[in-house]
Write an enzyme that holds these catalytic residues in place. Structure first.
Site, PDB file in Angstrom:
ATOM      1  N   GLY A 289     -20.710   6.829   5.538  1.00 48.63           N
ATOM      2  CA  GLY A 289     -19.824   7.231   4.439  1.00 48.63           C
ATOM      3  C   GLY A 289     -20.447   6.924   3.093  1.00 48.63           C
ATOM      4  O   GLY A 289     -20.711   5.763   2.773  1.00 48.63           O
TER       5      GLY A 289
ATOM      6  N   VAL B 135     -17.721   3.831  -2.704  1.00 48.54           N
ATOM      7  CA  VAL B 135     -18.306   2.525  -2.387  1.00 48.54           C
ATOM      8  C   VAL B 135     -19.676   2.688  -1.709  1.00 48.54           C
ATOM      9  O   VAL B 135     -20.639   2.013  -2.071  1.00 48.54           O
ATOM     10  CB  VAL B 135     -17.382   1.707  -1.457  1.00 48.54           C
ATOM     11  CG1 VAL B 135     -17.985   0.344  -1.184  1.00 48.54           C
ATOM     12  CG2 VAL B 135     -16.000   1.555  -2.063  1.00 48.54           C
TER      13      VAL B 135
ATOM     14  N   GLY C 187     -19.220   7.674  -0.080  1.00 47.54           N
ATOM     15  CA  GLY C 187     -18.259   7.969  -1.135  1.00 47.54           C
ATOM     16  C   GLY C 187     -18.457   7.006  -2.293  1.00 47.54           C
ATOM     17  O   GLY C 187     -19.568   6.549  -2.566  1.00 47.54           O
TER      18      GLY C 187
ATOM     19  N   LYS D 169       0.863  -1.185   0.000  1.00 48.37           N
ATOM     20  CA  LYS D 169       0.000   0.000   0.000  1.00 48.37           C
ATOM     21  C   LYS D 169       0.891   1.223   0.000  1.00 48.37           C
ATOM     22  O   LYS D 169       2.027   1.179   0.492  1.00 48.37           O
ATOM     23  CB  LYS D 169      -0.859   0.011   1.261  1.00 48.37           C
ATOM     24  CG  LYS D 169      -2.076   0.903   1.182  1.00 48.37           C
ATOM     25  CD  LYS D 169      -3.282   0.174   0.607  1.00 48.37           C
ATOM     26  CE  LYS D 169      -4.479   1.102   0.514  1.00 48.37           C
ATOM     27  NZ  LYS D 169      -5.668   0.392   0.075  1.00 48.37           N
TER      28      LYS D 169
HETATM   29  P1  NAI Z   1     -14.310   7.829  -0.651  1.00 43.69           P
HETATM   30  O1  NAI Z   1     -13.260   8.775  -0.246  1.00 43.69           O
HETATM   31  O2  NAI Z   1     -14.882   7.925  -2.019  1.00 43.69           O
HETATM   32  O3  NAI Z   1     -15.546   7.925   0.373  1.00 43.69           O
HETATM   33  C1  NAI Z   1     -15.417   8.093   1.737  1.00 43.69           C
HETATM   34  C2  NAI Z   1     -16.663   8.873   2.174  1.00 43.69           C
HETATM   35  O4  NAI Z   1     -16.710   8.889   3.603  1.00 43.69           O
HETATM   36  C3  NAI Z   1     -16.665  10.329   1.703  1.00 43.69           C
HETATM   37  O5  NAI Z   1     -17.919  10.643   1.114  1.00 43.69           O
HETATM   38  C4  NAI Z   1     -16.422  11.110   3.001  1.00 43.69           C
HETATM   39  O6  NAI Z   1     -17.051  12.387   2.984  1.00 43.69           O
HETATM   40  C5  NAI Z   1     -17.065  10.199   4.019  1.00 43.69           C
HETATM   41  N1  NAI Z   1     -16.603  10.348   5.398  1.00 43.69           N
HETATM   42  C6  NAI Z   1     -15.354  10.598   5.857  1.00 43.69           C
HETATM   43  N2  NAI Z   1     -15.352  10.627   7.198  1.00 43.69           N
HETATM   44  C7  NAI Z   1     -16.624  10.368   7.603  1.00 43.69           C
HETATM   45  C8  NAI Z   1     -17.252  10.230   8.862  1.00 43.69           C
HETATM   46  N3  NAI Z   1     -16.588  10.384  10.006  1.00 43.69           N
HETATM   47  N4  NAI Z   1     -18.575   9.939   8.891  1.00 43.69           N
HETATM   48  C9  NAI Z   1     -19.281   9.798   7.759  1.00 43.69           C
HETATM   49  N5  NAI Z   1     -18.732   9.925   6.528  1.00 43.69           N
HETATM   50  C10 NAI Z   1     -17.426  10.195   6.451  1.00 43.69           C
HETATM   51  O7  NAI Z   1     -13.729   6.374  -0.379  1.00 43.69           O
HETATM   52  P2  NAI Z   1     -14.248   4.980  -0.962  1.00 43.69           P
HETATM   53  O8  NAI Z   1     -13.468   4.622  -2.166  1.00 43.69           O
HETATM   54  O9  NAI Z   1     -15.733   4.975  -1.022  1.00 43.69           O
HETATM   55  O10 NAI Z   1     -13.782   3.979   0.198  1.00 43.69           O
HETATM   56  C11 NAI Z   1     -14.478   3.905   1.429  1.00 43.69           C
HETATM   57  C12 NAI Z   1     -13.736   2.950   2.354  1.00 43.69           C
HETATM   58  O11 NAI Z   1     -13.686   1.664   1.771  1.00 43.69           O
HETATM   59  C13 NAI Z   1     -12.275   3.329   2.637  1.00 43.69           C
HETATM   60  O12 NAI Z   1     -11.963   2.966   3.944  1.00 43.69           O
HETATM   61  C14 NAI Z   1     -11.498   2.499   1.640  1.00 43.69           C
HETATM   62  O13 NAI Z   1     -10.178   2.244   2.093  1.00 43.69           O
HETATM   63  C15 NAI Z   1     -12.325   1.234   1.634  1.00 43.69           C
HETATM   64  N6  NAI Z   1     -12.191   0.458   0.424  1.00 43.69           N
HETATM   65  C16 NAI Z   1     -12.491   1.009  -0.783  1.00 43.69           C
HETATM   66  C17 NAI Z   1     -12.379   0.242  -1.931  1.00 43.69           C
HETATM   67  C18 NAI Z   1     -12.772   0.782  -3.264  1.00 43.69           C
HETATM   68  O14 NAI Z   1     -12.955  -0.020  -4.206  1.00 43.69           O
HETATM   69  N7  NAI Z   1     -12.941   2.095  -3.420  1.00 43.69           N
HETATM   70  C19 NAI Z   1     -11.886  -1.149  -1.883  1.00 43.69           C
HETATM   71  C20 NAI Z   1     -11.691  -1.655  -0.545  1.00 43.69           C
HETATM   72  C21 NAI Z   1     -11.805  -0.857   0.553  1.00 43.69           C
END
Ligand code: NAI
Length: 355
Positions: free
Chosen positions: A179, A183, A181, A78
């Protein structure tokens, strides 16, 4: 460094300081026993540099476990880029990051993670070929892995709900998604299509409004999302949100979401277990994205085939839940020992071949 609590016998940790562009990055290679270390690149502004190192080490080990448990021929690594990165420097910083990845000669393959997009990875690809998560061709998987991650999480929620609540369908079930985002939003879409009722929270109010409009979700504050009276809590923000405190007050029967390193401490996992809350080990349930990425790296990326591989997360979790129940052990410890056994076997095999 070698005594760092999260070092865990990493094969290599590269600290990058590029004076010309201002890039500061850490690339952690936990294990190449099963193949090249694959894992995304996170761009984040950490409160302290030490937090960036801890994040890189924990995420990197998580990737080794994730890839091993998904039976992928890949090791775990990573990288983190220490933010903030000014918009007018972003391109140069990403190119410099690509050059740093390239110095590892293919031992580490990068992709997008939090704070990094497909467009960013196209820039990284200018300076190294050891990059995935690029744009998809028609009929093939590729590009943003998030829809595949969300699919895997949905399949995992179905497995957990079968094991803990004896229910075979998601219709009528309530799920709190933390969250929204990449996913989290796709997950809401999948759950909504299956008839689940959603409660959501995000620090970005626009995302909450979007989920309310598209899926009829109920929006709550970020401080309240984990303790909602729902069947399932799905952490899909950053890691570490299941603190020992949160573990004591979660009212759901199941915790199953996408975030990496959801449990802030091992004790948080034990508290969930003692309270009868079934926890789906994060690196097992969130493997959909890396399964897609591996298809892209190997060229074996027919979208239907990838979806079938992602759906195998369900039976994998069924087996973990069954073993946890029969051995009276918590689910994350079952998964950790399975993953370690696979890595140890691969290391022994490699040593035998080298001898
Ligand atoms: P992202 O950055 O697109 O979304 C994260 C979301 O969480 C954002 O909308 C942000 O505003 C929100 N957020 C941050 N802190 C918060 C809180 N305290 N309370 C509520 N919302 C909050 O990230 P993504 O890609 O959606 O990933 C989400 C999680 O899943 C991460 O931990 C990532 O490491 C994990 N992950 C993602 C994968 C992927 O395919 N994108 C694969 C495997 C794991």
């Amino acid at each position: 460094m070698f005594d760092h609590p999260d070092f865990d016998a990493h094969e290599k940790v590269l600290f990058v300081n590029d004076a010309q562009t201002g890039l500061r990055a850490i690339i952690a290679v936990h294990s190449t026993a099963l193949g090249a270390a694959a894992g995304g690149c996170r761009l984040w502004s950490y409160a302290a540099d030490a937090d960036a190192l801890t994040d890189a080490l924990r995420l990197s080990r998580g990737m080794s476990y994730k890839n091993a448990m998904a039976d992928l021929p890949m090791g775990g690594g990573k990288s983190v880029i220490l933010g903030p990165v000014a918009t007018d420097r972003r391109e140069a910083v990403l190119e410099a990051f690509g050059r740093a990845v390239d110095t590892l000669g293919g031992q580490y393959i990068t992709a997008e993670d939090v704070g990094v997009s497909v467009a960013d990875m196209q820039i990284v690809a200018r300076t190294t070929k050891h990059v995935s998560g690029l744009s998809a061709e028609a009929g093939k998987s590729g590009g943003d892995p998030s829809p595949f991650t969300a699919r895997g999480v949905r399949v995992g929620i179905e497995s957990a709900v079968r094991a803990r609540l004896g229910r075979s369908e998601l219709a009528g079930l309530s799920v709190a998604v933390q969250g929204l985002g990449h996913v989290g939003m796709y997950l809401c879409q999948e759950l909504h299509e299956m008839g689940a009722n959603l409660v959501v929270a995000d620090i970005n109010p626009a995302r909450v409004s979007e989920a309310q409009i598209r899926f009829g979700a109920i929006g709550v504050s970020v401080d309240e999302i984990l303790t909602q009276a729902v069947d399932v809590v799905a952490p899909c923000a950053l890691g570490g949100t299941i603190t020992e405190y949160a573990a004591r007050y979660i009212r759901a029967s199941v915790v199953a979401g996408a975030a990496n390193n959801q449990l802030l401490t091992p004790e948080a996992g034990r508290i969930l277990g003692e309270r009868g809350v079934l926890y789906a080990p994060d690196y097992v349930i969130n493997a959909g994205g890396i399964i897609m990425v591996q298809g892209e790296i190997s060229g074996d990326n027919d979208a239907d085939l990838i979806r079938a591989r992602v759906d195998a997360i369900g039976p994998r979790l069924d087996a973990i839940f069954a073993k946890a129940k029969s051995d009276n052990v918590i689910t994350n410890e079952v998964a950790d020992s399975m993953a370690r056994a696979k890595l140890d076997a691969a290391r022994r095999m490699r040593a035998r071949i080298a001898a």
